[in-house]
Design an enzyme around this catalytic site. Sequence first.
Site, PDB file in Angstrom:
ATOM      1  N   LYS A 123       0.837  -1.197   0.000  1.00 28.63           N
ATOM      2  CA  LYS A 123       0.000   0.000   0.000  1.00 28.63           C
ATOM      3  C   LYS A 123       0.879   1.258   0.000  1.00 28.63           C
ATOM      4  CE  LYS A 123      -3.759  -2.482   2.343  1.00 28.63           C
ATOM      5  NZ  LYS A 123      -4.691  -2.509   3.496  1.00 28.63           N
TER       6      LYS A 123
ATOM      7  N   TYR B 142     -12.442  -3.407  -3.155  1.00 28.68           N
ATOM      8  CA  TYR B 142     -12.927  -3.354  -1.769  1.00 28.68           C
ATOM      9  C   TYR B 142     -14.455  -3.314  -1.683  1.00 28.68           C
ATOM     10  CZ  TYR B 142      -8.205  -2.615   0.151  1.00 28.68           C
ATOM     11  OH  TYR B 142      -6.892  -2.781   0.550  1.00 28.68           O
TER      12      TYR B 142
ATOM     13  N   PHE C 103     -15.459   3.419   7.339  1.00 23.86           N
ATOM     14  CA  PHE C 103     -14.099   3.810   6.945  1.00 23.86           C
ATOM     15  C   PHE C 103     -13.840   3.691   5.437  1.00 23.86           C
ATOM     16  CE2 PHE C 103     -13.882  -0.691   8.269  1.00 23.86           C
ATOM     17  CZ  PHE C 103     -13.338  -1.268   7.131  1.00 23.86           C
TER      18      PHE C 103
ATOM     19  N   ARG D 198      -1.248 -14.638   3.945  1.00 27.46           N
ATOM     20  CA  ARG D 198      -1.942 -13.902   5.019  1.00 27.46           C
ATOM     21  C   ARG D 198      -1.189 -14.050   6.341  1.00 27.46           C
ATOM     22  NH1 ARG D 198      -6.545 -10.682   4.140  1.00 27.46           N
ATOM     23  NH2 ARG D 198      -7.485 -11.514   6.024  1.00 27.46           N
TER      24      ARG D 198
ATOM     25  N   THR E 229      -5.204  -8.072  10.355  1.00 27.24           N
ATOM     26  CA  THR E 229      -5.580  -6.782   9.757  1.00 27.24           C
ATOM     27  C   THR E 229      -5.186  -5.611  10.665  1.00 27.24           C
ATOM     28  OG1 THR E 229      -7.458  -7.856   8.698  1.00 27.24           O
ATOM     29  CG2 THR E 229      -7.555  -5.452   8.878  1.00 27.24           C
TER      30      THR E 229
ATOM     31  N   ARG F 230       3.057  -6.868   9.269  1.00 29.84           N
ATOM     32  CA  ARG F 230       2.346  -5.817  10.011  1.00 29.84           C
ATOM     33  C   ARG F 230       2.778  -5.799  11.476  1.00 29.84           C
ATOM     34  NH1 ARG F 230      -3.416  -7.566   7.394  1.00 29.84           N
ATOM     35  NH2 ARG F 230      -3.429  -6.221   5.534  1.00 29.84           N
TER      36      ARG F 230
ATOM     37  N   ASN G 211      -1.825  -0.101   7.176  1.00 30.58           N
ATOM     38  CA  ASN G 211      -1.280  -1.415   7.545  1.00 30.58           C
ATOM     39  C   ASN G 211      -0.436  -2.058   6.447  1.00 30.58           C
ATOM     40  OD1 ASN G 211      -3.386  -2.072   5.900  1.00 30.58           O
ATOM     41  ND2 ASN G 211      -4.430  -3.448   7.329  1.00 30.58           N
TER      42      ASN G 211
ATOM     43  N   HIS H 104      -1.695  -5.518   1.337  1.00 36.31           N
ATOM     44  CA  HIS H 104      -2.911  -6.308   1.132  1.00 36.31           C
ATOM     45  C   HIS H 104      -2.525  -7.719   0.706  1.00 36.31           C
ATOM     46  CE1 HIS H 104      -6.697  -7.716  -0.508  1.00 36.31           C
ATOM     47  NE2 HIS H 104      -6.002  -8.120  -1.563  1.00 36.31           N
TER      48      HIS H 104
ATOM     49  N   GLU I  60      -9.026 -10.951  -7.973  1.00 35.50           N
ATOM     50  CA  GLU I  60      -8.153  -9.787  -7.796  1.00 35.50           C
ATOM     51  C   GLU I  60      -7.031  -9.778  -8.828  1.00 35.50           C
ATOM     52  OE1 GLU I  60      -6.976  -9.852  -3.638  1.00 35.50           O
ATOM     53  OE2 GLU I  60      -9.050  -9.570  -2.985  1.00 35.50           O
TER      54      GLU I  60
END
Length: 155
Positions: A15, A55, A63, A91, A97, A108, A118, A121, A132
């Site tokens: 990100k 998303y 948010f 993950r 998250t 993270r 964070n 993704h 995706e």
Amino acid sequence: MASTEYTERTYIMVKPDGVERGLVGEIIKRFENKGYQLVAIELFKAEKTILEEHYKDLSGRSFFPRLIAYMQSGPVVGMVWQGKEVVKTGRLLLGATNPLESAPGTIRGDFCVDVGQNLCHGSDSVQNAESEIKLWFPRGVTQWKRERLDSLLYE
Ligand code: ADP
């Protein structure tokens, strides 16, 4: 014949905060060290319409507008990684998250504290990964085999 056909793939995106903080190499290193194979990579500014599609499950959350603005605040690095159970393990490499709940040793867990920033993704299911990858890499990804490594890893 040895089974070298582990074609599960996941979409990983560094990100804007991760790119700005110079963590692209660190994140790539963790996937490479684990034994996964990079099959696509690009740095770009994410388009709003594509982010909204990516998303869409979160569109009702308070948010959501902040999330879309954050994801457009600078360039991202989109990647496709391939390998055995790469969606689930990807993950795990990212961590929870909310970075305050991410274990130390995860990306993270080691590098951030704010759920709104964070760093990265990772697709949360094989099915979502496929959608995706089509969304972010519509021209497809590179097909290649690691002839030496894969025969050692997967025999
Ligand atoms: P993940 O990215 O771990 O799959 P989600 O799909 O639940 O998590 O959320 C997508 C992204 O939305 C998160 O990575 C984070 O950037 C953002 N997000 C989630 N929850 C919040 C929140 N409470 N406040 C701000 N941003 C959030």
